[in-house]
Design a protein around this motif. Structure first.
Motif, PDB file in Angstrom:
ATOM      1  N   SER A   4      41.962  23.285  -0.480  1.00 24.82           N
ATOM      2  CA  SER A   4      43.092  23.429   0.452  1.00 24.82           C
ATOM      3  C   SER A   4      43.921  24.656   0.106  1.00 24.82           C
ATOM      4  N   PRO A   5      44.607  25.197   1.134  1.00 20.89           N
ATOM      5  CA  PRO A   5      45.360  26.433   0.917  1.00 20.89           C
ATOM      6  C   PRO A   5      46.661  26.182   0.171  1.00 20.89           C
ATOM      7  N   ARG A   6      47.210  27.210  -0.348  1.00 17.52           N
ATOM      8  CA  ARG A   6      48.516  27.172  -0.989  1.00 17.52           C
ATOM      9  C   ARG A   6      49.556  26.780   0.065  1.00 17.52           C
ATOM     10  N   LYS A   7      50.470  25.839  -0.300  1.00 22.47           N
ATOM     11  CA  LYS A   7      51.471  25.370   0.668  1.00 22.47           C
ATOM     12  C   LYS A   7      52.417  26.507   1.072  1.00 22.47           C
ATOM     13  N   ARG A   8      52.759  26.550   2.363  1.00 24.47           N
ATOM     14  CA  ARG A   8      53.791  27.472   2.846  1.00 24.47           C
ATOM     15  C   ARG A   8      55.041  26.646   3.115  1.00 24.47           C
ATOM     16  N   TYR A   9      56.194  27.150   2.685  1.00 26.52           N
ATOM     17  CA  TYR A   9      57.434  26.406   2.923  1.00 26.52           C
ATOM     18  C   TYR A   9      57.920  26.579   4.355  1.00 26.52           C
ATOM     19  N   THR A  10      57.587  27.719   4.941  1.00 26.76           N
ATOM     20  CA  THR A  10      57.997  28.018   6.308  1.00 26.76           C
ATOM     21  C   THR A  10      56.729  28.452   7.034  1.00 26.76           C
ATOM     22  N   PRO A  11      56.508  27.938   8.280  1.00 26.28           N
ATOM     23  CA  PRO A  11      55.251  28.316   8.946  1.00 26.28           C
ATOM     24  C   PRO A  11      55.049  29.833   9.002  1.00 26.28           C
ATOM     25  N   ASP A  12      56.130  30.573   9.270  1.00 23.73           N
ATOM     26  CA  ASP A  12      55.998  32.028   9.353  1.00 23.73           C
ATOM     27  C   ASP A  12      56.183  32.642   7.949  1.00 23.73           C
ATOM     28  N   THR A  13      55.178  32.413   7.107  1.00 30.03           N
ATOM     29  CA  THR A  13      55.206  32.949   5.741  1.00 30.03           C
ATOM     30  C   THR A  13      54.015  33.868   5.573  1.00 30.03           C
ATOM     31  N   ARG A  14      54.259  35.043   5.062  1.00 26.89           N
ATOM     32  CA  ARG A  14      53.168  36.000   4.897  1.00 26.89           C
ATOM     33  C   ARG A  14      52.845  36.162   3.413  1.00 26.89           C
ATOM     34  N   PHE A  15      51.681  35.662   3.011  1.00 26.62           N
ATOM     35  CA  PHE A  15      51.228  35.848   1.633  1.00 26.62           C
ATOM     36  C   PHE A  15      50.687  37.269   1.468  1.00 26.62           C
ATOM     37  N   THR A  16      50.713  37.767   0.234  1.00 25.67           N
ATOM     38  CA  THR A  16      50.080  39.084   0.011  1.00 25.67           C
ATOM     39  C   THR A  16      48.778  38.958  -0.776  1.00 25.67           C
ATOM     40  N   TYR A  17      48.490  37.738  -1.269  1.00 25.84           N
ATOM     41  CA  TYR A  17      47.228  37.483  -1.975  1.00 25.84           C
ATOM     42  C   TYR A  17      47.004  38.449  -3.144  1.00 25.84           C
ATOM     43  N   VAL A  18      48.050  38.679  -3.918  1.00 28.31           N
ATOM     44  CA  VAL A  18      47.863  39.455  -5.156  1.00 28.31           C
ATOM     45  C   VAL A  18      46.873  38.689  -6.025  1.00 28.31           C
ATOM     46  N   ARG A  19      47.071  37.380  -6.012  1.00 30.02           N
ATOM     47  CA  ARG A  19      46.038  36.478  -6.504  1.00 30.02           C
ATOM     48  C   ARG A  19      45.549  35.672  -5.310  1.00 30.02           C
ATOM     49  N   PHE A  20      44.282  35.295  -5.375  1.00 32.53           N
ATOM     50  CA  PHE A  20      43.774  34.414  -4.340  1.00 32.53           C
ATOM     51  C   PHE A  20      43.728  33.019  -4.959  1.00 32.53           C
ATOM     52  N   GLU A  21      44.354  32.048  -4.320  1.00 30.12           N
ATOM     53  CA  GLU A  21      44.439  30.710  -4.925  1.00 30.12           C
ATOM     54  C   GLU A  21      44.079  29.623  -3.911  1.00 30.12           C
ATOM     55  N   LEU A  22      43.325  28.647  -4.385  1.00 31.61           N
ATOM     56  CA  LEU A  22      43.044  27.468  -3.559  1.00 31.61           C
ATOM     57  C   LEU A  22      43.232  26.226  -4.415  1.00 31.61           C
ATOM     58  N   ASP A  23      43.795  25.190  -3.824  1.00 27.49           N
ATOM     59  CA  ASP A  23      43.862  23.914  -4.545  1.00 27.49           C
ATOM     60  C   ASP A  23      42.486  23.268  -4.501  1.00 27.49           C
ATOM     61  N   TYR A  24      42.135  22.619  -5.600  1.00 31.71           N
ATOM     62  CA  TYR A  24      40.767  22.097  -5.764  1.00 31.71           C
ATOM     63  C   TYR A  24      40.861  20.612  -6.109  1.00 31.71           C
ATOM     64  N   ASP A  25      40.239  19.786  -5.291  1.00 27.89           N
ATOM     65  CA  ASP A  25      40.256  18.340  -5.541  1.00 27.89           C
ATOM     66  C   ASP A  25      38.873  17.916  -6.047  1.00 27.89           C
ATOM     67  N   ARG A  26      38.800  17.659  -7.348  1.00 29.14           N
ATOM     68  CA  ARG A  26      37.485  17.418  -7.954  1.00 29.14           C
ATOM     69  C   ARG A  26      36.802  16.164  -7.406  1.00 29.14           C
ATOM     70  N   LYS A  27      37.606  15.246  -6.864  1.00 27.01           N
ATOM     71  CA  LYS A  27      37.018  14.011  -6.325  1.00 27.01           C
ATOM     72  C   LYS A  27      36.020  14.334  -5.201  1.00 27.01           C
ATOM     73  N   CYS A  28      36.287  15.429  -4.521  1.00 25.92           N
ATOM     74  CA  CYS A  28      35.390  15.821  -3.415  1.00 25.92           C
ATOM     75  C   CYS A  28      34.156  16.579  -3.908  1.00 25.92           C
ATOM     76  N   PHE A  29      34.106  16.836  -5.203  1.00 30.12           N
ATOM     77  CA  PHE A  29      32.989  17.636  -5.732  1.00 30.12           C
ATOM     78  C   PHE A  29      32.293  16.900  -6.889  1.00 30.12           C
ATOM     79  N   ASP A  30      31.991  15.621  -6.674  1.00 25.13           N
ATOM     80  CA  ASP A  30      31.287  14.811  -7.683  1.00 25.13           C
ATOM     81  C   ASP A  30      31.979  14.857  -9.039  1.00 25.13           C
TER      82      ASP A  30
END
Ligand SMILES: Cc1ncc(COP(=O)(O)O)c(C=O)c1O
Length: 398
Positions: A261-287
Motif C-alpha cells: 500500500s502507498p504512503r498515507k497522504r494527510y491531504t488528498p492534494d499532496t505532492r510527494f517528491t519520492y526522494v525515497r520510494f516507499e511502500l507499506d508491506y503486509d507480510r500476511k499477504c506474502f506467505d
C-alpha cells in the motif's frame, strides 16, 4: 583560456572584490529559489543544520525553552535544539507515516514551549495544515524541517513555506544537491533580516546599521557551492518531474498487488517528491515472508530495494547525545533536577518504541537513480515485483 591575475597591494581592495563576487552567485540563486518556492525570501546557508540553527536562534529560542518535535528524524533536527540548551519535547509518531502525530501536539504544549519543529521526511509531507492550526491557536512559531523534501507540496503550497521559517538541505543525499548547503525560507522581513545577519557574523544585510548589530556566526554558503547549486538546479527541475511521474506510476501499479500500500497522504492534494520510494508491506499477504527477504528477491531481479522497519527506527530520544546533554553543566544549570527527571520519564513513546518490534514493514529505495528511468524500465520493475509476489511460497520454504 586566457587568465588574468590581479595582485592587490591593499587588502581592503581584495576584500571588497571578494564581497562583490560573493554577492553575485549566492544572491542570484536566493532570488531564483525564493521565486520557485513561492516563499517571501530565501537565504542560502552552508547546510540544512545551520538553516535550522539560525531559525531557532532568530526566533529567540535558547536556554530553558522547549521545542516540540519528532523522535523519528535525522539527528540534526534534534542537535539544533539541544545545542541551544533547549529541551526537545518528543511527540509520538503516526505509525502510518513515521511523521509526528499532529493530534498529540496540543497536549505537549507547556508554558515553556517556544516552537514546534515538524519534519517532512523523504519527500512525504507531514500533516502541516493541522500543525499550523494548533500553532496559530497557541501563538507558537513553527520551524519546518523540509531538509529532505524540497518541492513537496500540500494543497498547491510548497512545504517549507507554511511555518515562520522553512529549512532545506542541499547535501548530497537530497534531490537538489550542491555537495553541502542549505536554505532558510521566510516571508517575515524582520525575521529574515535577523537570519541573514545570523549566518553572516551579525552584519546587517540591509546595511542600515553599522558594525555587527546582531548576534551571529559564519554559516554562509560559498560562491563555489552556489555556482554548483545553480547548475544542479537546472538538472533538478527535469529530474524532479521524471521522479514524480515515475514514482506516481509505480505507486499506482505496485499497490494493485495485495499487501502493498502507498504512503498515507494527510491531504488528498499532496505532492510527494519520492526522494525515497516507499511502500507499506503486509507480510500476511506474502506467505509471512518478511520485507527484507522480499526485497532480497527483488534485488536478485536487479531492483535495488531494501525491506524492513522505518528508516530512523531507533528514535532520536534514545540517542546517547541526549543523555550527554542532560548531564552537561549547561543543562544542569538551566533545568532543575525535578524537570530533568520528568523529562527522562517522558521519553517513552509507545508507537515509536514499537516500530522495530511490531510487524509494520516497508519496502524502500533511495530513488535518485533507479526511478529516473524510462516508462519501459518502470514496467520492468513492476514485472519483477509481480514475479516475486507470485513466488513467496517458495521464498517462505527456502
Ligand atoms: C531531516 C533532516 N534535517 C536536517 C538535516 C541537516 O541537513 P544538512 O546535512 O544539510 O546540514 C538533514 C540532513 O540529512 C535531514 O535529513
Amino acid at each position: 583560456m586566457e587568465r588574468t591575475i590581479v595582485i592587490f597591494s591593499n587588502p581592503k581592495h581584495l576584500s571588497a572584490i571578494t564581497c562583490c563576487l560573493r554577492a553575485h552567485v549566492v544572491y542570484d540563486f536566493e532570488k531564483i529559489f525564493a521565486a520557485a518556492m513561492k516563499a517571501g525570501q530565501a537565504t542560502l546557508t552552508n547546510g540544512g543544520t545551520t538553516a535550522l540553527r539560525a531559525s531557532l536562534h532568530c526566533l529567540g529560542i535558547g536556554a530553558g525553552d522547549e521545542v516540540i518535535t519528532t523522535p523519528h528524524t535525522f539527528v540534526a533536527t534534534i542537535n539544533v535544539i539541544t545545542n541551544a540548551h533547549a529541551l526537545p519535547v518528543f511527540v509520538d509518531i503516526d505509525p502510518d507515516t513515521g511523521c509526528i502525530d499532529a493530534d498529540l501536539i496540543e497536549d505537549a504544549i507547556t508554558e515553556n514551549t517556544r516552537a514546534i519543529l515538524p519534519v517532512h521526511l523523504a519527500g512525504f509531507p507531514v500533516d502541516i495544515e493541522k500543525i499550523m492550526t494548533v500553532a496559530r491557536k497557541h501563538n507558537i512559531p513553527v520551524v519546518e524541517d523540509a531538509c529532505q523534501s524540497v518541492f513537496a507540496e500540500v494543497n498547491g503550497k510548497k512545504v517549507g513555506t507554511f511555518g515562520a521559517t522553512g529549512c532545506i538541505s542541499f547535501q548530497e543525499w537530497k534531490s537538489l544537491v550542491a555537495g553541502e548547503g542549505g536554505a532558510i525560507l521566510c516571508s517575515d522581513k524582520d525575521l529574515m533580516r535577523r537570519c541573514k545577519a545570523f549566518i553572516n557574523n551579525g552584519r546587517d544585510p540591509l546595511g542600515q546599521k553599522s558594525g555587527y548589530p546582531y548576534p551571529g556566526s559564519n554559516h554562509r554558503m560559498t560562491e563555489f557551492q552556489a555556482a554548483v547549486l545553480t547548475q544542479q538546479y537546472r538538472r533538478f527541475l527535469t529530474q524532479a518531474a521524471i521522479r514524480r511521474e515515475n514514482g506516481a506510476y509505480l505507486e499506482t501499479e505496485l499497490t494493485k498487488i495485495p499487501g502493498l500500500s502507498p504512503r498515507k497522504r494527510y491531504t488528498p492534494d499532496t505532492r510527494f517528491t519520492y526522494v525515497r520510494f516507499e511502500l507499506d508491506y503486509d507480510r500476511k499477504c506474502f506467505d509471512n515472508v518478511d520485507a527484507a527477504t522480499f526485497a532480497k528477491a527483488l534485488r536478485a531481479e536487479g531492483i535495488p530495494l531494501s525491506g524492513g522497519p522505518r528508516r530512523y527506527s531507533g528514535g532520536c530520544h534514545k540517542e546517547g547525545m541526549l543523555e550527554e546533554h542532560l548531564n552537561s553543566r549547561g543543562f544542569q544549570k538551566v533545568f532543575s533536577k525535578a524537570r530533568l527527571a520528568d523529562y527522562r520519564a517522558s521519553l517513552k513513546l509507545p508507537v515509536m518504541d514499537n516500530l522495530t518490534a511490531n510487524n509494520r514493514q516497508m519496502l524502500h529505495a533511495d530513488s535518485k537513480i533507479p526511478f529516473l528511468g524510462t516508462r519501459k524500465e518502470m514496467d520492468q520493475i513492476i514485472t519483477a515485483f509481480k514475479k516475486v509476489a507470485a513466488n513467496t511460497q517458495k521464498l517462505a520454504k527456502a
